[in-house]
Structure formats: C-alpha cells, structure tokens
Design a protein around this motif. Sequence first.
Motif, PDB file in Angstrom:
ATOM      1  N   ILE A  10      -7.890  -6.052  -7.433  1.00 57.94           N
ATOM      2  CA  ILE A  10      -7.569  -4.960  -6.521  1.00 57.94           C
ATOM      3  C   ILE A  10      -6.083  -4.644  -6.682  1.00 57.94           C
ATOM      4  N   THR A  11      -5.794  -3.363  -6.832  1.00 61.14           N
ATOM      5  CA  THR A  11      -4.415  -2.907  -6.941  1.00 61.14           C
ATOM      6  C   THR A  11      -4.202  -1.759  -5.964  1.00 61.14           C
ATOM      7  N   PHE A  12      -2.949  -1.422  -5.761  1.00 58.51           N
ATOM      8  CA  PHE A  12      -2.624  -0.265  -4.931  1.00 58.51           C
ATOM      9  C   PHE A  12      -1.782   0.683  -5.756  1.00 58.51           C
ATOM     10  N   PHE A  14       0.713   3.508  -5.819  1.00 58.79           N
ATOM     11  CA  PHE A  14       1.682   4.114  -4.910  1.00 58.79           C
ATOM     12  C   PHE A  14       1.860   5.614  -5.149  1.00 58.79           C
ATOM     13  N   GLU A  15       1.403   6.112  -6.282  1.00 58.36           N
ATOM     14  CA  GLU A  15       1.469   7.557  -6.530  1.00 58.36           C
ATOM     15  C   GLU A  15       0.386   8.298  -5.743  1.00 58.36           C
ATOM     16  N   THR A  16      -0.835   7.734  -5.735  1.00 58.06           N
ATOM     17  CA  THR A  16      -1.941   8.363  -5.011  1.00 58.06           C
ATOM     18  C   THR A  16      -2.100   7.803  -3.605  1.00 58.06           C
ATOM     19  N   MET A  17      -1.409   6.689  -3.316  1.00 54.70           N
ATOM     20  CA  MET A  17      -1.504   5.981  -2.041  1.00 54.70           C
ATOM     21  C   MET A  17      -2.939   5.542  -1.765  1.00 54.70           C
ATOM     22  N   LYS A  18      -3.595   5.011  -2.819  1.00 53.27           N
ATOM     23  CA  LYS A  18      -4.967   4.543  -2.694  1.00 53.27           C
ATOM     24  C   LYS A  18      -5.137   3.188  -3.369  1.00 53.27           C
ATOM     25  N   PHE A  19      -6.060   2.400  -2.804  1.00 55.94           N
ATOM     26  CA  PHE A  19      -6.441   1.141  -3.438  1.00 55.94           C
ATOM     27  C   PHE A  19      -7.361   1.434  -4.611  1.00 55.94           C
ATOM     28  N   GLU A  20      -7.277   0.606  -5.626  1.00 55.73           N
ATOM     29  CA  GLU A  20      -8.137   0.727  -6.795  1.00 55.73           C
ATOM     30  C   GLU A  20      -8.770  -0.626  -7.070  1.00 55.73           C
ATOM     31  N   GLY A  21     -10.001  -0.595  -7.571  1.00 60.26           N
ATOM     32  CA  GLY A  21     -10.688  -1.831  -7.942  1.00 60.26           C
ATOM     33  C   GLY A  21     -11.535  -2.438  -6.839  1.00 60.26           C
ATOM     34  N   ILE A  22     -11.668  -1.757  -5.715  1.00 60.43           N
ATOM     35  CA  ILE A  22     -12.504  -2.263  -4.629  1.00 60.43           C
ATOM     36  C   ILE A  22     -13.928  -1.781  -4.864  1.00 60.43           C
ATOM     37  N   THR A  23     -14.857  -2.707  -4.961  1.00 61.22           N
ATOM     38  CA  THR A  23     -16.253  -2.357  -5.208  1.00 61.22           C
ATOM     39  C   THR A  23     -17.009  -2.137  -3.900  1.00 61.22           C
ATOM     40  N   VAL A  24     -18.136  -1.448  -3.992  1.00 61.40           N
ATOM     41  CA  VAL A  24     -19.009  -1.260  -2.837  1.00 61.40           C
ATOM     42  C   VAL A  24     -19.465  -2.619  -2.321  1.00 61.40           C
ATOM     43  N   ARG A  45      -7.006   4.552   5.315  1.00 57.77           N
ATOM     44  CA  ARG A  45      -5.995   5.186   6.150  1.00 57.77           C
ATOM     45  C   ARG A  45      -4.915   4.236   6.654  1.00 57.77           C
ATOM     46  N   LYS A  46      -5.298   3.219   7.396  1.00 61.40           N
ATOM     47  CA  LYS A  46      -4.307   2.392   8.082  1.00 61.40           C
ATOM     48  C   LYS A  46      -3.384   1.631   7.127  1.00 61.40           C
ATOM     49  N   SER A  47      -3.961   0.923   6.178  1.00 64.04           N
ATOM     50  CA  SER A  47      -3.128   0.140   5.273  1.00 64.04           C
ATOM     51  C   SER A  47      -2.237   1.024   4.397  1.00 64.04           C
ATOM     52  N   PRO A  48      -2.760   2.105   3.800  1.00 61.25           N
ATOM     53  CA  PRO A  48      -1.860   2.978   3.034  1.00 61.25           C
ATOM     54  C   PRO A  48      -0.722   3.568   3.879  1.00 61.25           C
ATOM     55  N   PRO A  55       8.224   0.399   2.765  1.00 64.01           N
ATOM     56  CA  PRO A  55       8.337   0.285   1.311  1.00 64.01           C
ATOM     57  C   PRO A  55       8.929  -1.043   0.823  1.00 64.01           C
ATOM     58  N   LEU A  56       9.796  -1.646   1.590  1.00 62.98           N
ATOM     59  CA  LEU A  56      10.387  -2.913   1.151  1.00 62.98           C
ATOM     60  C   LEU A  56       9.410  -4.075   1.254  1.00 62.98           C
ATOM     61  N   GLN A  57       8.391  -3.944   2.096  1.00 58.81           N
ATOM     62  CA  GLN A  57       7.385  -4.992   2.266  1.00 58.81           C
ATOM     63  C   GLN A  57       6.090  -4.660   1.543  1.00 58.81           C
ATOM     64  N   ALA A  58       6.072  -3.563   0.807  1.00 66.57           N
ATOM     65  CA  ALA A  58       4.829  -3.044   0.257  1.00 66.57           C
ATOM     66  C   ALA A  58       4.423  -3.627  -1.091  1.00 66.57           C
ATOM     67  N   HIS A  59       5.257  -4.391  -1.717  1.00 69.49           N
ATOM     68  CA  HIS A  59       4.917  -4.888  -3.047  1.00 69.49           C
ATOM     69  C   HIS A  59       4.275  -6.265  -2.948  1.00 69.49           C
ATOM     70  N   LYS A  60       2.972  -6.271  -2.958  1.00 68.15           N
ATOM     71  CA  LYS A  60       2.176  -7.490  -2.812  1.00 68.15           C
ATOM     72  C   LYS A  60       1.625  -7.896  -4.170  1.00 68.15           C
ATOM     73  N   LYS A  61       1.371  -9.173  -4.329  1.00 65.13           N
ATOM     74  CA  LYS A  61       0.724  -9.652  -5.545  1.00 65.13           C
ATOM     75  C   LYS A  61      -0.775  -9.800  -5.354  1.00 65.13           C
ATOM     76  N   ASN A  62      -1.190 -10.062  -4.124  1.00 67.60           N
ATOM     77  CA  ASN A  62      -2.601 -10.301  -3.855  1.00 67.60           C
ATOM     78  C   ASN A  62      -3.089  -9.316  -2.794  1.00 67.60           C
ATOM     79  N   TRP A  63      -3.557  -8.162  -3.251  1.00 68.96           N
ATOM     80  CA  TRP A  63      -3.989  -7.111  -2.334  1.00 68.96           C
ATOM     81  C   TRP A  63      -5.244  -7.504  -1.577  1.00 68.96           C
TER      82      TRP A  63
END
Length: 87
Positions: A10-12, A14-24, A45-48, A55-63
């Motif tokens: 799972i990644t985030f 930041f250009e589209t402000m969306k999570f990627e890699g989350i499956t159904v 909505r909430k997490s994005p 922004p300073l706390q937004a860089h996570k390694k484990n989404w």
Amino acid sequence: MKSTKSSNKITFNFETMKFEGITVEQVKFWENAYPDVDVVGIILRKSPAWLDSHPLQAHKKNWKSHLNGWFSRDQAKYDQFKKQRVG
C-alpha cells in the motif's frame, strides 16, 4: 498456521492524494475487523485530508499500519460509546 501476508504494498500518492494498492479483499477484511468504522470514508477522505494538513508527519513507511491504527482507534471510540449507552 500459514501466513496470509499480502504481496500488495500500500502506498500513498501525494500528487493525486489517494492510496494505491488497496484491494477489495483488504477493505472487506478491515470492514469485518472494524464493523462500526467507515473504512472507505477513512481511506478516501479522512486520512488523505489529514495527510494534506500534516505534511511533516505524512511520510510513512507502513501505510497499512497507519490505516489499521486509524480504524482501531475509531472502533475503540465506538466501543466506548456503546458501553456508556448500555451502562
């Protein structure tokens, strides 16, 4: 017990402000684990919005852990609310 670790990372974006890699299947798993939580609402909505405003706390390694922590805290709030209504 056999590991069911997902190979999807799972990644985030930041250009589209969306999570990627989350499956159904992952969403269904979280919805089952946290029945009183708006899992999709947090993901879309909430997490994005939080990440955008922190922004300073937004860089996570484990989404996955970031989202799971959010779901867990929200479920705990609902559980506490239910206890207060019953008790």
